[in-house]
Scaffold this motif. Structure first.
Motif, short mmCIF file in Angstrom:
data_model
loop_
_atom_site.label_atom_id
_atom_site.label_comp_id
_atom_site.label_asym_id
_atom_site.label_seq_id
_atom_site.Cartn_x
_atom_site.Cartn_y
_atom_site.Cartn_z
N ALA A 16 -33.55 20.34 10.60
CA ALA A 16 -32.94 19.01 10.65
C ALA A 16 -32.66 18.50 9.25
N SER A 17 -31.62 17.71 9.13
CA SER A 17 -31.33 17.03 7.87
C SER A 17 -32.16 15.75 7.80
N GLY A 18 -32.17 15.13 6.64
CA GLY A 18 -32.85 13.85 6.52
C GLY A 18 -32.24 12.82 7.46
N GLU A 43 -40.74 11.37 1.38
CA GLU A 43 -41.72 12.27 1.99
C GLU A 43 -41.15 13.68 2.12
N LEU A 44 -39.89 13.81 2.48
CA LEU A 44 -39.26 15.13 2.57
C LEU A 44 -39.32 15.84 1.21
N ASP A 45 -39.05 15.12 0.13
CA ASP A 45 -39.14 15.71 -1.20
C ASP A 45 -40.56 16.17 -1.50
N ARG A 56 -32.68 23.73 2.49
CA ARG A 56 -31.51 24.52 2.09
C ARG A 56 -30.31 23.62 2.14
N VAL A 57 -29.34 23.93 1.31
CA VAL A 57 -28.13 23.11 1.23
C VAL A 57 -27.08 23.70 2.15
N VAL A 58 -26.49 22.85 2.94
CA VAL A 58 -25.39 23.24 3.82
C VAL A 58 -24.12 22.62 3.26
N ARG A 67 -28.76 18.56 2.84
CA ARG A 67 -29.94 19.41 2.85
C ARG A 67 -30.52 19.39 4.27
N VAL A 68 -30.91 20.56 4.74
CA VAL A 68 -31.59 20.65 6.03
C VAL A 68 -32.97 21.25 5.77
N PHE A 69 -33.92 20.84 6.60
CA PHE A 69 -35.31 21.19 6.37
C PHE A 69 -35.87 21.94 7.57
#
Length: 187
Positions: A16-18, A43-45, A56-58, A67-69
């Motif tokens: 999922a992305s932010g 928090e994601l960072d 990863r960058v889409v 960015r998706v995580f």
């Protein structure tokens, strides 16, 4: 509990992305944990820096890259360790309850209006939770869903959120009934 584990749990749904996670928090996690988008992105960072999630960058056309995580093995292990610990007891910390406690020396009409507003919020949340429940069940009855669903955690927390808002309505109705009865007695 920290936001950390709420984010890790949300990523059990998959990559999922932010932005996607902010929507998840707004719709399905808000019944038990709230956050702002700014807190979520910070928090994601932190989670990425600590190796609990990967980013990863889409690349996108006509839009900024996103960015998706995803959870890492370490993130899954941290989540498993978290679920193995006993939770701290919850405590109610509610400004409306302080106002209600002070109703005898305060502005009863204002307290009454605040209780009514809380009840409206509860009705709106219940309606949203019902729509979410209907989407989850997708035409199945609860028994079938529980037996067949890949993940049951989101449904279980949704049930708790619904019960919380139903209790907010019951409490508000009782408060208003008591305030009305006392007002009639004083006339």
């Amino acid at each position: 509990m920290s936001l950390k584990y709420a984010v890790l749990a949300a990523l059990l749904e998959g990559e999922a992305s932010g932005y996607d996670l902010a929507k998840v928090f707004d719709v399905s996690v808000a019944d038990f944990w709230s956050t702002t988008p700014q807190q979520l992105y910070r928090e994601l960072d932190r989670l990425a820096e600590s190796g609990l999630i990967e980013a990863r960058v889409v690349e996108q056309r006509r839009r900024p890259n996103k960015r998706v995580f995803t959870l890492t093995g370490a993130g899954r292990a941290a989540l498993a360790a978290f679920t193995a610990e006993p939770p701290r007891p919850t405590a109610i910390r509610d400004e409306l309850l302080v106002m209600t406690q002070a109703v005898d020396g305060g502005d009863q009409d204002a307290v009454r209006a605040s209780v009514e507003e809380r009840m409206e919020w509860a009705r709106a949340k219940l309606a949203r939770y019902e729509r979410l429940r209907d989407r989850m069940l997708d035409g199945r009855d609860e028994e079938t869903f529980v037996a067949q669903a890949e993940r049951i955690g989101p449904y279980l927390t949704l049930m708790r959120g619904r019960a919380f808002e139903e209790e907010n309505l019951r409490w508000g109705e009782n408060v208003l009934r008591i305030l009305d009865r006392r007002a009639l007695q004083r006339r």
